[in-house]
Design a protein around this motif. Structure first.
Motif, PDB file in Angstrom:
ATOM      1  N   GLU A   4      -7.795   9.525 -31.239  1.00  0.00           N
ATOM      2  CA  GLU A   4      -8.748  10.425 -30.980  1.00  0.00           C
ATOM      3  C   GLU A   4      -8.372  11.220 -29.740  1.00  0.00           C
ATOM      4  O   GLU A   4      -8.280  10.634 -28.798  1.00  0.00           O
ATOM      5  CB  GLU A   4     -10.094   9.627 -30.962  1.00  0.00           C
ATOM      6  CG  GLU A   4     -11.182  10.854 -31.092  1.00  0.00           C
ATOM      7  CD  GLU A   4     -12.625  10.089 -30.736  1.00  0.00           C
ATOM      8  OE1 GLU A   4     -13.485  10.246 -31.279  1.00  0.00           O
ATOM      9  OE2 GLU A   4     -12.638   8.746 -30.254  1.00  0.00           O
ATOM     10  N   GLN A   5      -8.715  12.542 -29.925  1.00  0.00           N
ATOM     11  CA  GLN A   5      -8.970  13.544 -28.581  1.00  0.00           C
ATOM     12  C   GLN A   5     -10.177  13.313 -28.328  1.00  0.00           C
ATOM     13  O   GLN A   5     -11.019  13.454 -28.841  1.00  0.00           O
ATOM     14  CB  GLN A   5      -8.328  14.817 -29.072  1.00  0.00           C
ATOM     15  CG  GLN A   5      -7.061  14.940 -29.635  1.00  0.00           C
ATOM     16  CD  GLN A   5      -6.712  16.537 -29.788  1.00  0.00           C
ATOM     17  OE1 GLN A   5      -7.482  17.340 -29.651  1.00  0.00           O
ATOM     18  NE2 GLN A   5      -5.264  16.904 -29.993  1.00  0.00           N
ATOM     19  N   LEU A   6     -10.216  13.135 -26.920  1.00  0.00           N
ATOM     20  CA  LEU A   6     -11.550  13.286 -25.890  1.00  0.00           C
ATOM     21  C   LEU A   6     -11.262  14.220 -25.008  1.00  0.00           C
ATOM     22  O   LEU A   6     -10.483  14.416 -24.516  1.00  0.00           O
ATOM     23  CB  LEU A   6     -11.605  12.124 -25.535  1.00  0.00           C
ATOM     24  CG  LEU A   6     -11.689  10.676 -26.248  1.00  0.00           C
ATOM     25  CD1 LEU A   6     -11.660   9.236 -25.422  1.00  0.00           C
ATOM     26  CD2 LEU A   6     -12.934  10.826 -27.441  1.00  0.00           C
ATOM     27  N   LEU A   7     -12.589  14.756 -24.529  1.00  0.00           N
ATOM     28  CA  LEU A   7     -12.492  15.802 -23.549  1.00  0.00           C
ATOM     29  C   LEU A   7     -13.795  15.355 -22.526  1.00  0.00           C
ATOM     30  O   LEU A   7     -15.176  15.035 -23.183  1.00  0.00           O
ATOM     31  CB  LEU A   7     -13.171  17.115 -23.994  1.00  0.00           C
ATOM     32  CG  LEU A   7     -12.002  17.975 -24.106  1.00  0.00           C
ATOM     33  CD1 LEU A   7     -12.584  19.739 -24.463  1.00  0.00           C
ATOM     34  CD2 LEU A   7     -11.006  18.266 -23.084  1.00  0.00           C
ATOM     35  N   ALA A  39     -12.295  19.419 -16.062  1.00  0.00           N
ATOM     36  CA  ALA A  39     -12.493  18.366 -17.267  1.00  0.00           C
ATOM     37  C   ALA A  39     -10.968  17.739 -17.606  1.00  0.00           C
ATOM     38  O   ALA A  39     -10.080  17.991 -16.944  1.00  0.00           O
ATOM     39  CB  ALA A  39     -12.879  19.208 -18.546  1.00  0.00           C
ATOM     40  N   VAL A  40     -11.423  16.628 -18.223  1.00  0.00           N
ATOM     41  CA  VAL A  40     -10.022  15.857 -18.412  1.00  0.00           C
ATOM     42  C   VAL A  40      -9.866  15.582 -20.026  1.00  0.00           C
ATOM     43  O   VAL A  40     -10.858  15.164 -20.673  1.00  0.00           O
ATOM     44  CB  VAL A  40     -10.378  14.422 -17.751  1.00  0.00           C
ATOM     45  CG1 VAL A  40      -9.146  13.545 -18.023  1.00  0.00           C
ATOM     46  CG2 VAL A  40     -10.394  14.595 -16.420  1.00  0.00           C
ATOM     47  N   ALA A  41      -8.609  15.923 -20.533  1.00  0.00           N
ATOM     48  CA  ALA A  41      -8.445  15.658 -21.844  1.00  0.00           C
ATOM     49  C   ALA A  41      -7.699  14.569 -22.012  1.00  0.00           C
ATOM     50  O   ALA A  41      -6.911  14.192 -21.371  1.00  0.00           O
ATOM     51  CB  ALA A  41      -7.573  16.915 -22.404  1.00  0.00           C
ATOM     52  N   GLY A  45      -5.035   7.724 -26.151  1.00  0.00           N
ATOM     53  CA  GLY A  45      -5.362   6.744 -25.064  1.00  0.00           C
ATOM     54  C   GLY A  45      -4.949   7.067 -23.621  1.00  0.00           C
ATOM     55  O   GLY A  45      -5.208   6.539 -22.648  1.00  0.00           O
ATOM     56  N   CYS A  46      -4.223   8.183 -23.391  1.00  0.00           N
ATOM     57  CA  CYS A  46      -3.477   8.620 -22.342  1.00  0.00           C
ATOM     58  C   CYS A  46      -4.180   9.966 -21.837  1.00  0.00           C
ATOM     59  O   CYS A  46      -4.671  10.908 -22.765  1.00  0.00           O
ATOM     60  CB  CYS A  46      -2.176   8.698 -22.165  1.00  0.00           C
ATOM     61  SG  CYS A  46      -1.397   7.059 -22.467  1.00  0.00           S
ATOM     62  N   VAL A  47      -4.207  10.155 -20.615  1.00  0.00           N
ATOM     63  CA  VAL A  47      -4.708  11.329 -20.050  1.00  0.00           C
ATOM     64  C   VAL A  47      -3.536  12.555 -20.429  1.00  0.00           C
ATOM     65  O   VAL A  47      -2.317  12.438 -20.161  1.00  0.00           O
ATOM     66  CB  VAL A  47      -4.590  11.771 -18.461  1.00  0.00           C
ATOM     67  CG1 VAL A  47      -5.024  13.011 -18.024  1.00  0.00           C
ATOM     68  CG2 VAL A  47      -5.555  10.569 -18.042  1.00  0.00           C
ATOM     69  N   ALA A  55     -10.341  25.930 -20.355  1.00  0.00           N
ATOM     70  CA  ALA A  55      -8.904  26.095 -20.736  1.00  0.00           C
ATOM     71  C   ALA A  55      -8.742  24.841 -21.770  1.00  0.00           C
ATOM     72  O   ALA A  55      -7.917  24.833 -22.875  1.00  0.00           O
ATOM     73  CB  ALA A  55      -7.982  25.910 -19.684  1.00  0.00           C
ATOM     74  N   LEU A  56      -9.396  23.777 -21.443  1.00  0.00           N
ATOM     75  CA  LEU A  56      -9.230  22.631 -22.346  1.00  0.00           C
ATOM     76  C   LEU A  56     -10.091  22.603 -23.568  1.00  0.00           C
ATOM     77  O   LEU A  56      -9.482  22.065 -24.581  1.00  0.00           O
ATOM     78  CB  LEU A  56      -9.500  21.350 -21.465  1.00  0.00           C
ATOM     79  CG  LEU A  56      -8.697  20.699 -20.235  1.00  0.00           C
ATOM     80  CD1 LEU A  56      -9.383  19.610 -19.625  1.00  0.00           C
ATOM     81  CD2 LEU A  56      -7.390  20.844 -20.535  1.00  0.00           C
ATOM     82  N   ARG A  57     -11.189  23.197 -23.371  1.00  0.00           N
ATOM     83  CA  ARG A  57     -11.871  23.373 -24.874  1.00  0.00           C
ATOM     84  C   ARG A  57     -10.832  24.374 -25.931  1.00  0.00           C
ATOM     85  O   ARG A  57     -10.969  24.086 -27.106  1.00  0.00           O
ATOM     86  CB  ARG A  57     -13.183  24.144 -24.664  1.00  0.00           C
ATOM     87  CG  ARG A  57     -14.207  23.226 -24.267  1.00  0.00           C
ATOM     88  CD  ARG A  57     -15.549  23.741 -24.118  1.00  0.00           C
ATOM     89  NE  ARG A  57     -16.519  22.691 -24.022  1.00  0.00           N
ATOM     90  CZ  ARG A  57     -17.852  22.813 -23.477  1.00  0.00           C
ATOM     91  NH1 ARG A  57     -18.023  24.139 -22.837  1.00  0.00           N
ATOM     92  NH2 ARG A  57     -18.609  21.728 -23.545  1.00  0.00           N
TER      93      ARG A  57
END
Ligand SMILES: [Zn+2]
Length: 425
Positions: A4-7, A39-41, A45-47, A55-57
């Protein structure tokens, strides 16, 4: 690990500790990489990236968003020194110390490390597992996501292996990242204190039976020795650690806790990953560490709990360019606290570290003290998504609210590890 991708969005600060994958020293420790408006993407399981939310959105439009609610996101704390596998707590000794009884008298009354040894030998693997499970969850609740756990209350082949098997089961079972250390050289067992030959027989047992068994069964990443007057001499420590290294283990040392004994010099000369305690380190020991790559792991909670006025000379170590880490020394005799942020408070108030130095010492340099510099301790691309979210607006509040638990939630490999009542809404 999840695909899964998380922000992670809306953090008041992201403390990245971003930089080279090695221990920080000198002026490097004064920069904890505190960023606002980022923010952090996270992916698999890794950054994946640290950038503006916009930008990340745009880049991770399918990502699930985790709202940090204007709190501080930082690397999960790395506790590189604990003795978390033990039976009964030794609370009686605190009052005895307050009444002025010394270590020898407490031991005569049935306390001290040998009482933990007697106790552990009587317990089953299952009992020890269940005790340690709840204790490690207390450590996790304060923001720790990586923890080193030592054996050392067994002091027989069978009981040391029993302890290491408990650590191995916890490592497989719990979401926390657990690093096992063999500390069969924690003390000279009572059975081997009669004569010099008895003592040598235990050192031989360590070198010729215990270390090979631990290495063959792959039950430890590190070997450690308590090098101190009245425990293991420098020469015995050197022989044990050299054997451990030959067997493929990395090495650590309990060094110069009570008296300047040459432990720091030995750790530096052997290229040990860390030298721990160092409250009584000599000038020569500081110079030796400054010239090498060994991390100095300071344990200010232990000196506080023992009522000692003296703390490790952190400023002199920092000024000599020694990479400094902080840890709890969680153990039943001299530091029964699971509270890692309290170590940051003591790092600032007792060791005179800056907040950035204390944060670096508890993340990047804790990771270096466990040879995990390329995996944890930073919020940077490629690093494991091991985070702690604290219910504070500014990282300088972390050592400020001393004794409080502001940890809302931790993540390991991008998955929630521990959630408190402060957790995400
Ligand atoms: Zn220790």
């Amino acid at each position: 690990m999840s695909d899964e991708q998380l922000l992670f969005v809306n953090a008041s600060q992201v403390v990245t500790c971003q930089g080279p994958a090695r221990a920080r020293r000198g002026g490097e420790m004064a920069d904890a990489g505190v960023r606002t408006g980022v923010a952090v993407a996270v992916e698999s399981g890794c950054v994946a990236a640290v950038d503006t939310m916009a930008a990340l959105r745009a880049r991770y439009s399918a990502a699930r968003e985790i709202d940090c609610e204007e709190r501080v996101l930082m690397p999960g704390l790395v506790d590189s020194h604990t003795h978390a596998i033990f039976g009964r707590p030794r609370f009686e000794e605190q009052e005895m110390r307050a009444a002025g009884l010394d270590y020898m008298e407490i031991a005569r009354r049935g306390g001290g490390i040998h009482s933990s040894v007697r106790d552990l030998r009587e317990r089953s693997e299952e009992e020890l597992l269940s005790l340690a499970r709840s204790r490690l969850s207390r450590l996790a609740s304060f923001g720790t996501t990586t923890v080193e756990v030592k054996s050392g209350y067994g002091l027989t082949l069978e009981d040391e292996l029993k302890t290491l098997r408990v650590i191995d089961r916890l490592r497989r079972e719990l979401p926390m990242r657990i690093v096992p250390t063999f500390l069969g050289a924690h003390e000279i067992p009572l059975s081997h204190r009669g004569s010099a030959a008895d003592r040598q027989a235990y050192v031989d047992l360590l070198i010729h039976e215990m270390i090979p068994a631990v290495a063959t069964e792959r039950l430890a990443r590190f070997a450690d020795v308590f090098c101190e007057s009245g425990v293991y001499t420098v020469e015995e420590s050197r022989a044990i650690l050299t054997a451990a290294r030959s067997a493929g283990l990395l090495i650590k040392l309990h060094a110069d806790e009570l008296t300047p004994y040459g432990g720091a010099e030995l750790a530096a000369s052997l290229g040990a990953t860390s030298a721990d305690h160092l409250a009584a380190v000599s000038d020569a020991g500081i110079a030796a560490l400054g010239a090498g790559s060994t991390v100095a792991t300071l344990l200010p909670g232990t000196m506080l709990f023992l009522g000692k006025a003296k703390q490790a000379p952190a400023r002199r170590l920092l000024e000599a360019g020694v990479p400094v880490a902080l840890a709890t020394d969680f153990n039943p005799g001299t530091s029964p606290t699971p509270n890692f942020p309290l170590m940051l408070a003591l790092g600032v108030s007792q060791l005179r570290m800056s907040v950035a130095e204390a944060v670096t010492a508890s993340t990047v340099n804790g990771a270096a003290a466990l040879a995990l510099s390329d995996a944890v301790g930073q919020i940077a691309p490629g690093y494991s998504a091991d985070f702690a979210l604290f219910d504070i607006r500014d990282v300088r509040e972390l050592p400020y609210w001393y004794g409080d638990n502001r940890c809302a939630i931790t993540f390991v490999r991008g998955k929630p590890c521990h959630t408190s009542h402060l957790g995400l809404t």
